[in-house]
Design a protein around this motif. Structure first.
Motif, PDB file in Angstrom:
ATOM      1  N   SER A  40       5.587   1.574  -6.392  1.00 49.19           N
ATOM      2  CA  SER A  40       6.496   1.705  -5.253  1.00 49.19           C
ATOM      3  C   SER A  40       5.940   2.676  -4.216  1.00 49.19           C
ATOM      4  CB  SER A  40       7.873   2.172  -5.732  1.00 49.19           C
ATOM      5  OG  SER A  40       7.769   3.399  -6.442  1.00 49.19           O
ATOM      6  N   ASP A  41       5.272   3.748  -4.655  1.00 45.73           N
ATOM      7  CA  ASP A  41       4.647   4.686  -3.721  1.00 45.73           C
ATOM      8  C   ASP A  41       3.502   4.010  -2.957  1.00 45.73           C
ATOM      9  OD1 ASP A  41       6.317   6.780  -4.626  1.00 45.73           O
ATOM     10  OD2 ASP A  41       4.951   7.213  -6.287  1.00 45.73           O
ATOM     11  N   VAL A  42       2.731   3.207  -3.669  1.00 46.10           N
ATOM     12  CA  VAL A  42       1.627   2.489  -3.023  1.00 46.10           C
ATOM     13  C   VAL A  42       2.168   1.498  -1.999  1.00 46.10           C
ATOM     14  CG1 VAL A  42      -0.341   0.952  -3.402  1.00 46.10           C
ATOM     15  CG2 VAL A  42       0.169   2.759  -5.060  1.00 46.10           C
ATOM     16  N   ALA A  43       3.256   0.804  -2.368  1.00 45.79           N
ATOM     17  CA  ALA A  43       3.859  -0.160  -1.437  1.00 45.79           C
ATOM     18  C   ALA A  43       4.392   0.543  -0.201  1.00 45.79           C
ATOM     19  CB  ALA A  43       4.976  -0.925  -2.139  1.00 45.79           C
ATOM     20  N   GLN A  44       4.999   1.706  -0.382  1.00 42.07           N
ATOM     21  CA  GLN A  44       5.511   2.464   0.764  1.00 42.07           C
ATOM     22  C   GLN A  44       4.376   2.917   1.674  1.00 42.07           C
ATOM     23  OE1 GLN A  44       7.872   5.852  -0.306  1.00 42.07           O
ATOM     24  NE2 GLN A  44       8.260   6.466   1.817  1.00 42.07           N
ATOM     25  N   SER A  45       3.264   3.379   1.058  1.00 46.50           N
ATOM     26  CA  SER A  45       2.107   3.784   1.854  1.00 46.50           C
ATOM     27  C   SER A  45       1.501   2.594   2.578  1.00 46.50           C
ATOM     28  CB  SER A  45       1.068   4.448   0.952  1.00 46.50           C
ATOM     29  OG  SER A  45      -0.082   4.796   1.683  1.00 46.50           O
ATOM     30  N   LEU A  46       1.482   1.457   1.907  1.00 48.81           N
ATOM     31  CA  LEU A  46       0.949   0.250   2.528  1.00 48.81           C
ATOM     32  C   LEU A  46       1.782  -0.148   3.742  1.00 48.81           C
ATOM     33  CD1 LEU A  46      -1.328  -1.824   2.109  1.00 48.81           C
ATOM     34  CD2 LEU A  46       0.269  -3.188   0.758  1.00 48.81           C
ATOM     35  N   TRP A  47       3.088   0.027   3.642  1.00 53.34           N
ATOM     36  CA  TRP A  47       3.973  -0.284   4.769  1.00 53.34           C
ATOM     37  C   TRP A  47       3.789   0.716   5.906  1.00 53.34           C
ATOM     38  CZ3 TRP A  47       6.981  -4.090   6.497  1.00 53.34           C
ATOM     39  CH2 TRP A  47       7.939  -3.798   7.475  1.00 53.34           C
ATOM     40  N   THR A  48       3.660   1.997   5.559  1.00 55.58           N
ATOM     41  CA  THR A  48       3.555   3.045   6.573  1.00 55.58           C
ATOM     42  C   THR A  48       2.191   3.045   7.252  1.00 55.58           C
ATOM     43  OG1 THR A  48       5.077   4.422   5.299  1.00 55.58           O
ATOM     44  CG2 THR A  48       3.778   5.522   7.004  1.00 55.58           C
ATOM     45  N   ASP A  49       1.140   2.972   6.442  1.00 59.07           N
ATOM     46  CA  ASP A  49      -0.222   3.072   6.970  1.00 59.07           C
ATOM     47  C   ASP A  49      -0.874   1.712   7.166  1.00 59.07           C
ATOM     48  OD1 ASP A  49      -0.098   5.914   6.741  1.00 59.07           O
ATOM     49  OD2 ASP A  49      -0.522   5.733   4.592  1.00 59.07           O
ATOM     50  N   GLY A  50      -0.089   0.652   7.002  1.00 59.95           N
ATOM     51  CA  GLY A  50      -0.647  -0.693   7.084  1.00 59.95           C
ATOM     52  C   GLY A  50      -1.436  -0.989   8.341  1.00 59.95           C
ATOM     53  N   PRO A  51      -0.894  -0.708   9.551  1.00 58.34           N
ATOM     54  CA  PRO A  51      -1.645  -1.031  10.773  1.00 58.34           C
ATOM     55  C   PRO A  51      -2.997  -0.337  10.840  1.00 58.34           C
ATOM     56  CG  PRO A  51       0.660  -0.615  11.295  1.00 58.34           C
ATOM     57  CD  PRO A  51       0.484  -0.266   9.851  1.00 58.34           C
ATOM     58  N   SER A  52      -3.040   0.945  10.470  1.00 58.23           N
ATOM     59  CA  SER A  52      -4.314   1.674  10.495  1.00 58.23           C
ATOM     60  C   SER A  52      -5.287   1.109   9.468  1.00 58.23           C
ATOM     61  CB  SER A  52      -4.066   3.159  10.216  1.00 58.23           C
ATOM     62  OG  SER A  52      -5.277   3.856  10.092  1.00 58.23           O
ATOM     63  N   LEU A  53      -4.789   0.830   8.262  1.00 58.16           N
ATOM     64  CA  LEU A  53      -5.652   0.301   7.217  1.00 58.16           C
ATOM     65  C   LEU A  53      -6.153  -1.103   7.558  1.00 58.16           C
ATOM     66  CD1 LEU A  53      -3.769   1.488   3.994  1.00 58.16           C
ATOM     67  CD2 LEU A  53      -5.824   2.470   5.021  1.00 58.16           C
ATOM     68  N   LEU A  54      -5.294  -1.920   8.141  1.00 60.68           N
ATOM     69  CA  LEU A  54      -5.704  -3.273   8.510  1.00 60.68           C
ATOM     70  C   LEU A  54      -6.777  -3.254   9.593  1.00 60.68           C
ATOM     71  CD1 LEU A  54      -2.321  -5.240   8.482  1.00 60.68           C
ATOM     72  CD2 LEU A  54      -4.230  -5.481   6.881  1.00 60.68           C
ATOM     73  N   GLY A  55      -6.652  -2.314  10.532  1.00 64.06           N
ATOM     74  CA  GLY A  55      -7.692  -2.182  11.552  1.00 64.06           C
ATOM     75  C   GLY A  55      -9.040  -1.837  10.936  1.00 64.06           C
ATOM     76  N   SER A  56      -9.029  -0.928   9.966  1.00 63.93           N
ATOM     77  CA  SER A  56     -10.269  -0.573   9.277  1.00 63.93           C
ATOM     78  C   SER A  56     -10.775  -1.730   8.420  1.00 63.93           C
ATOM     79  CB  SER A  56     -10.048   0.665   8.404  1.00 63.93           C
ATOM     80  OG  SER A  56      -9.703   1.785   9.194  1.00 63.93           O
ATOM     81  N   LEU A  57      -9.839  -2.475   7.822  1.00 66.60           N
ATOM     82  CA  LEU A  57     -10.236  -3.622   7.014  1.00 66.60           C
ATOM     83  C   LEU A  57     -10.961  -4.666   7.855  1.00 66.60           C
ATOM     84  CD1 LEU A  57     -10.204  -5.234   4.369  1.00 66.60           C
ATOM     85  CD2 LEU A  57      -7.937  -6.077   5.008  1.00 66.60           C
ATOM     86  N   LEU A  58     -10.525  -4.862   9.086  1.00 65.85           N
ATOM     87  CA  LEU A  58     -11.185  -5.830   9.961  1.00 65.85           C
ATOM     88  C   LEU A  58     -12.630  -5.431  10.238  1.00 65.85           C
ATOM     89  CD1 LEU A  58      -8.356  -6.678  12.538  1.00 65.85           C
ATOM     90  CD2 LEU A  58      -9.199  -8.079  10.645  1.00 65.85           C
ATOM     91  N   VAL A  59     -12.885  -4.119  10.359  1.00 68.14           N
ATOM     92  CA  VAL A  59     -14.257  -3.647  10.559  1.00 68.14           C
ATOM     93  C   VAL A  59     -15.110  -3.988   9.340  1.00 68.14           C
ATOM     94  CG1 VAL A  59     -15.703  -1.617  10.919  1.00 68.14           C
ATOM     95  CG2 VAL A  59     -13.510  -1.810  12.113  1.00 68.14           C
ATOM     96  N   THR A  60     -14.588  -3.674   8.144  1.00 69.52           N
ATOM     97  CA  THR A  60     -15.312  -3.983   6.908  1.00 69.52           C
ATOM     98  C   THR A  60     -15.484  -5.488   6.736  1.00 69.52           C
ATOM     99  OG1 THR A  60     -14.439  -1.988   5.857  1.00 69.52           O
ATOM    100  CG2 THR A  60     -15.288  -3.695   4.397  1.00 69.52           C
ATOM    101  N   LEU A  61     -14.453  -6.253   7.070  1.00 65.64           N
ATOM    102  CA  LEU A  61     -14.520  -7.706   6.918  1.00 65.64           C
ATOM    103  C   LEU A  61     -15.552  -8.311   7.861  1.00 65.64           C
ATOM    104  CD1 LEU A  61     -13.282 -10.103   5.422  1.00 65.64           C
ATOM    105  CD2 LEU A  61     -11.570 -10.260   7.235  1.00 65.64           C
ATOM    106  N   ARG A  62     -15.673  -7.757   9.049  1.00 65.23           N
ATOM    107  CA  ARG A  62     -16.667  -8.249   9.994  1.00 65.23           C
ATOM    108  C   ARG A  62     -18.084  -8.064   9.439  1.00 65.23           C
ATOM    109  NH1 ARG A  62     -18.502  -5.883  15.128  1.00 65.23           N
ATOM    110  NH2 ARG A  62     -17.173  -4.116  14.641  1.00 65.23           N
ATOM    111  N   ILE A  63     -18.348  -6.912   8.848  1.00 62.47           N
ATOM    112  CA  ILE A  63     -19.652  -6.662   8.231  1.00 62.47           C
ATOM    113  C   ILE A  63     -19.867  -7.610   7.050  1.00 62.47           C
ATOM    114  CG2 ILE A  63     -21.057  -4.950   7.015  1.00 62.47           C
ATOM    115  CD1 ILE A  63     -19.483  -2.798   8.576  1.00 62.47           C
ATOM    116  N   THR A  64     -18.817  -7.789   6.236  1.00 60.58           N
ATOM    117  CA  THR A  64     -18.921  -8.632   5.044  1.00 60.58           C
ATOM    118  C   THR A  64     -19.261 -10.073   5.409  1.00 60.58           C
ATOM    119  OG1 THR A  64     -17.336  -7.249   3.859  1.00 60.58           O
ATOM    120  CG2 THR A  64     -17.678  -9.483   3.033  1.00 60.58           C
ATOM    121  N   LEU A  65     -18.530 -10.645   6.353  1.00 64.09           N
ATOM    122  CA  LEU A  65     -18.742 -12.044   6.727  1.00 64.09           C
ATOM    123  C   LEU A  65     -20.096 -12.235   7.393  1.00 64.09           C
ATOM    124  CD1 LEU A  65     -15.179 -13.033   8.011  1.00 64.09           C
ATOM    125  CD2 LEU A  65     -16.204 -13.422   5.762  1.00 64.09           C
ATOM    126  N   ALA A  66     -20.512 -11.267   8.223  1.00 69.45           N
ATOM    127  CA  ALA A  66     -21.830 -11.369   8.852  1.00 69.45           C
ATOM    128  C   ALA A  66     -22.933 -11.300   7.802  1.00 69.45           C
ATOM    129  CB  ALA A  66     -22.006 -10.252   9.889  1.00 69.45           C
TER     130      ALA A  66
END
Length: 262
Positions: A40-66
């Motif tokens: 439940s704590d992880v889910a709450q953090s995912l909800w709160t910090d989701g936009p920031s984490l998703l932005g960083s995930l897109l950077v990592t995903l771009r490197i991964t797919l390339a």
């Protein structure tokens, strides 16, 4: 229950049971979140910090797919060269093995120093991790063409190009796709490890730096949320490549139907 439904329901049931046991253990023992957060704590953090984490995930995903695309193109091209010349394969394949068995954390600092452009440096690191399964599997596939069919092609006067196009490449396709599925996860691992070694923040920050940052600040729920996003991304990449493999092979190769029958 049909095999297709069971394939989805069984892992979900195990996952839900694991999360329930984890939640109960964290609450009963009173474990502080900075040591072991509850789901439940992880889910709450995912909800709160989701936009920031998703932005960083897109950077990592771009490197991964390339890196995955580069591994598929360059690795497939190298395998084709190996199939054309046995001498070339014997001369260069050991160096591909050397690159594969060398820990990327050992050479990533050198690559980051030598390649001045950060994205390109991270891409090279991820590519080094990802390319070998494609080279190895595709080389095996190109060399696995049925000898009787090869003799038949020679009997009918087929050129080397025709033999490659109509016999060797179709034979190698399942091997190539199997290597591609493996390389999908390895490209993600290589991108994350390269980001760990680079360890830089800024607007183009990957998810690995967010994990380091959360660890330094003892924001362990956020760290688990970032790990969850990485795991989910790896699963999605594998499933997408597995779906691609089944679509390409379903009408003619036995492996596309494996697991559908009981």
């Amino acid at each position: 229950m049909s095999p297709r439904v069971l394939r989805i329901a069984a892992p979900l049931a195990v996952g839900v049971l694991f999360l329930a046991v984890w939640q109960a253990f964290a609450r009963v023992t009173g474990m502080p979140p900075y040591i072991l957060p509850a789901p439940s704590d992880v889910a709450q953090s995912l909800w709160t910090d989701g936009p920031s984490l998703l932005g960083s995930l897109l950077v990592t995903l771009r490197i991964t797919l390339a890196a995955l695309a580069a591994a598929a193109l360059i690795g497939g091209g190298i395998a084709l060269l190996f199939s054309v010349s046995r001498t070339l394969e014997l001369s260069l394949f050991p160096y591909a093995v050397v690159l594969q068995v060398t820990p990327i954390v050992a050479i990533a600092p050198l690559i980051i120093i030598w390649v001045r452009q950060p994205f390109l440096a991270l891409l090279v690191c991820a590519w080094i991790v990802a390319f070998f399964p494609i080279v190895s599997n595709t080389t095996v596939g190109l060399n696995s063409a049925d000898r009787n069919l090869l003799a038949l092609f020679r009997l009918y006067g087929a050129s080397p190009g025709q033999t490659l196009l109509y016999l060797r490449l179709p034979t190698a396709l399942p091997y190539f796709l199997a290597g591609l599925r493996i390389s999908g996860g390895l490209a993600l691992i290589g991108a994350v490890v390269a980001e760990f070694v680079a360890g830089t923040g800024g607007t183009e920050t990957g998810l690995a730096f967010r994990i380091l940052e959360a660890g330094y600040r003892l924001a362990i729920p956020r760290l688990f949320a970032a790990l969850f996003l990485l795991s989910l991304t790896g699963i999605v990449i594998y499933l997408a490549l597995d779906l691609l493999s089944r679509r390409l092979l379903r009408n003619w190769h036995e492996s596309a139907g494996a697991g559908d029958e009981e």
